[in-house]
Design a protein around this motif. Sequence first.
Motif, short mmCIF file in Angstrom:
data_model
loop_
_atom_site.label_atom_id
_atom_site.label_comp_id
_atom_site.label_asym_id
_atom_site.label_seq_id
_atom_site.Cartn_x
_atom_site.Cartn_y
_atom_site.Cartn_z
N TYR A 1 7.45 -2.78 16.11
CA TYR A 1 7.61 -2.12 14.80
C TYR A 1 8.32 -0.79 15.07
O TYR A 1 7.69 0.22 15.31
CB TYR A 1 6.22 -1.92 14.20
CG TYR A 1 6.17 -1.57 12.73
CD1 TYR A 1 7.28 -1.64 11.91
CD2 TYR A 1 4.97 -1.20 12.14
CE1 TYR A 1 7.21 -1.34 10.56
CE2 TYR A 1 4.87 -0.89 10.78
CZ TYR A 1 6.01 -0.97 10.00
OH TYR A 1 5.93 -0.67 8.68
N CYS B 1 9.99 4.06 5.27
CA CYS B 1 10.36 3.07 4.26
C CYS B 1 10.70 3.75 2.94
O CYS B 1 10.04 4.69 2.53
CB CYS B 1 9.22 2.07 4.05
SG CYS B 1 9.76 0.70 2.99
N ASN C 1 10.63 2.09 0.13
CA ASN C 1 9.92 1.37 -0.94
C ASN C 1 8.48 1.85 -1.09
O ASN C 1 7.95 2.56 -0.24
CB ASN C 1 9.93 -0.14 -0.64
CG ASN C 1 11.30 -0.74 -0.86
OD1 ASN C 1 12.08 -0.22 -1.66
ND2 ASN C 1 11.60 -1.80 -0.14
N ASN C 2 7.87 1.37 -2.16
CA ASN C 2 6.53 1.84 -2.51
C ASN C 2 5.59 0.69 -2.82
O ASN C 2 4.87 0.74 -3.82
CB ASN C 2 6.66 2.75 -3.74
CG ASN C 2 6.20 4.16 -3.42
OD1 ASN C 2 5.48 4.39 -2.43
ND2 ASN C 2 6.57 5.11 -4.26
N CYS C 3 5.57 -0.31 -1.95
CA CYS C 3 4.71 -1.47 -2.21
C CYS C 3 3.25 -1.01 -2.28
O CYS C 3 2.78 -0.28 -1.39
CB CYS C 3 4.87 -2.52 -1.11
SG CYS C 3 6.57 -3.10 -0.96
N PHE D 1 0.48 -2.34 -1.71
CA PHE D 1 -0.51 -2.83 -0.73
C PHE D 1 -0.27 -2.28 0.67
O PHE D 1 -1.01 -2.59 1.59
CB PHE D 1 -0.47 -4.37 -0.66
CG PHE D 1 0.92 -4.91 -0.36
CD1 PHE D 1 1.36 -5.03 0.94
CD2 PHE D 1 1.78 -5.25 -1.39
CE1 PHE D 1 2.63 -5.50 1.22
CE2 PHE D 1 3.06 -5.73 -1.13
CZ PHE D 1 3.49 -5.84 0.18
N CYS D 2 0.78 -1.46 0.83
CA CYS D 2 1.24 -1.15 2.19
C CYS D 2 0.98 0.31 2.60
O CYS D 2 1.31 1.24 1.86
CB CYS D 2 2.74 -1.46 2.28
SG CYS D 2 3.43 -1.09 3.90
N TYR E 1 2.52 1.93 4.76
CA TYR E 1 3.77 2.65 5.07
C TYR E 1 4.62 2.88 3.83
O TYR E 1 5.79 3.26 3.96
CB TYR E 1 4.55 1.87 6.15
CG TYR E 1 3.75 1.74 7.41
CD1 TYR E 1 3.63 2.81 8.30
CD2 TYR E 1 3.05 0.57 7.70
CE1 TYR E 1 2.85 2.71 9.44
CE2 TYR E 1 2.27 0.47 8.84
CZ TYR E 1 2.18 1.54 9.70
OH TYR E 1 1.41 1.46 10.83
N ARG E 2 4.06 2.67 2.66
CA ARG E 2 4.81 2.92 1.42
C ARG E 2 5.30 4.37 1.39
O ARG E 2 4.66 5.27 1.94
CB ARG E 2 3.96 2.59 0.19
CG ARG E 2 2.78 3.50 0.00
CD ARG E 2 1.78 2.93 -0.98
NE ARG E 2 2.34 2.59 -2.27
CZ ARG E 2 2.44 3.44 -3.29
NH1 ARG E 2 2.03 4.70 -3.18
NH2 ARG E 2 2.94 3.04 -4.45
N GLY F 1 10.27 -0.76 8.44
CA GLY F 1 10.21 -0.59 7.00
C GLY F 1 11.66 -0.51 6.52
O GLY F 1 12.59 -0.54 7.33
N GLU F 2 11.87 -0.41 5.23
CA GLU F 2 13.26 -0.26 4.76
C GLU F 2 13.66 1.20 4.98
O GLU F 2 13.74 2.00 4.05
CB GLU F 2 13.41 -0.74 3.32
CG GLU F 2 13.26 -2.25 3.22
CD GLU F 2 13.81 -2.84 1.93
OE1 GLU F 2 14.48 -2.14 1.16
OE2 GLU F 2 13.55 -4.05 1.70
N ARG G 1 5.29 -5.14 -5.47
CA ARG G 1 6.52 -4.61 -4.86
C ARG G 1 7.27 -3.85 -5.96
O ARG G 1 8.22 -4.37 -6.55
CB ARG G 1 7.36 -5.75 -4.28
CG ARG G 1 6.73 -6.40 -3.06
CD ARG G 1 7.74 -7.23 -2.29
NE ARG G 1 7.19 -7.82 -1.09
CZ ARG G 1 7.13 -7.20 0.11
NH1 ARG G 1 7.60 -5.99 0.25
NH2 ARG G 1 6.62 -7.82 1.15
S1 SF4 Z 1 7.22 -1.35 4.87
FE1 SF4 Z 1 7.62 -3.26 3.74
S2 SF4 Z 1 5.72 -3.75 2.69
FE2 SF4 Z 1 5.63 -1.56 3.32
S3 SF4 Z 1 6.40 -0.38 1.54
FE3 SF4 Z 1 8.12 -0.81 2.88
S4 SF4 Z 1 9.04 -2.72 2.07
FE4 SF4 Z 1 6.97 -2.54 1.24
#
Ligand code: SF4
Length: 343
Positions: free
Chosen positions: A58, A63, A65-67, A69-70, A72-73, A108-109, A175
């Motif tokens: 990893y 990242c 993004n703001n998922c 459940f995550c 690392y959001r 992550g993104e 997501r």
């Molecule tokens: S690491 Fe993946 S699952 Fe976590 S917020 Fe970023 S895109 Fe979403």
Amino acid sequence: MIYKVIQKARGGQPLNKAEVLSLLNAKEGEEAEALYSAAREIRKERYGNKIFPYGFVYFSTWCRNNCNFCYYRRDNDIDRYRKDRSEIIDIATKLCESGVVLLDLTMGEDATYHREDFRAVFDMIKEIKQITGLPLMISPGVVSNDTIDKFAELGVEWYALYQETHNRELFSRLRIHQDYDERMNAKLYAKSKGMLIEEGIMTGIGETLSDIADSMLFMNKLGAKQLRVMSFVPQKGIPMEHLGTPERSLEYKVIAILRLMNPEALIPASLDVDGIKGLKSRLDAGANVITSIIPPMSGLAGVAQNCMDIDDGHRTVEGVSVILKEMGLVPGTLAEYREVIGK
Ligand code: SF4
């Protein structure tokens, strides 16, 4: 009904939604055991006693993004890292020497790559391939077709991108501000370019059993070589922090049903949910891959369990081999793995 459905699946016939639901509703005890036992038999017929260990790298926990459940959001205020080239090569080399048959390069993104370019990742892939000779899985999130073209051109064997659910409304709640079709199309594009793909779902994220059955029927048609399920693990600082974690029996049943419906599939038992103590149950349910093997003291994190069992060395080929031995199983070799994936 459940025993008839198991027989039907054992005979190689496709299952319908009512039948998948009946398996998901298998009662603990005799019914669930019959399901797991059938799944193990199918695995044994196809794979003997071989289980394939995957290394997990990893390399960036940043990242955009703001998922929900995550851990690392983007909005979670946590320590993050982005490993540099030499650290990544060093970790990949150690994992290779330890006996893994694949390296899963995950990030992550990370906007550094996603907004600028992937040149650094391409260079790293070339070098890792040259040094280790191992098959690679790339898990970079949603990327452009051009980027996928380049991965395919570099000979990256796998593109992993999990939808987590195939219920579009639930997807949009999990997501946040991400496009269901864009995500799905990216993996379909990778497949059209000759890459193997992995699809996955998560349990305990607000889905119903009907959603899970829909996902399994969908995944059965998708043509993904690897199919995954993981239980949601609540983590500090995320919007779903206070949601409970689901009963693990649901994850085990999904593993077993995936095996019944997809005898040839690679199906992971992830160390990332319950660590080493959760390995036996997942293998007992018919999994044939162990994911999230991470070298101790490497400074690398897991995803759902960012540190569990890592630095004490349990998440290693050596660590999992103890459990495999107790179960009469052995780690598959690279040559055996290449035969399975045909690459
Ligand atoms: S690491 Fe993946 S699952 Fe976590 S917020 Fe970023 S895109 Fe979403």
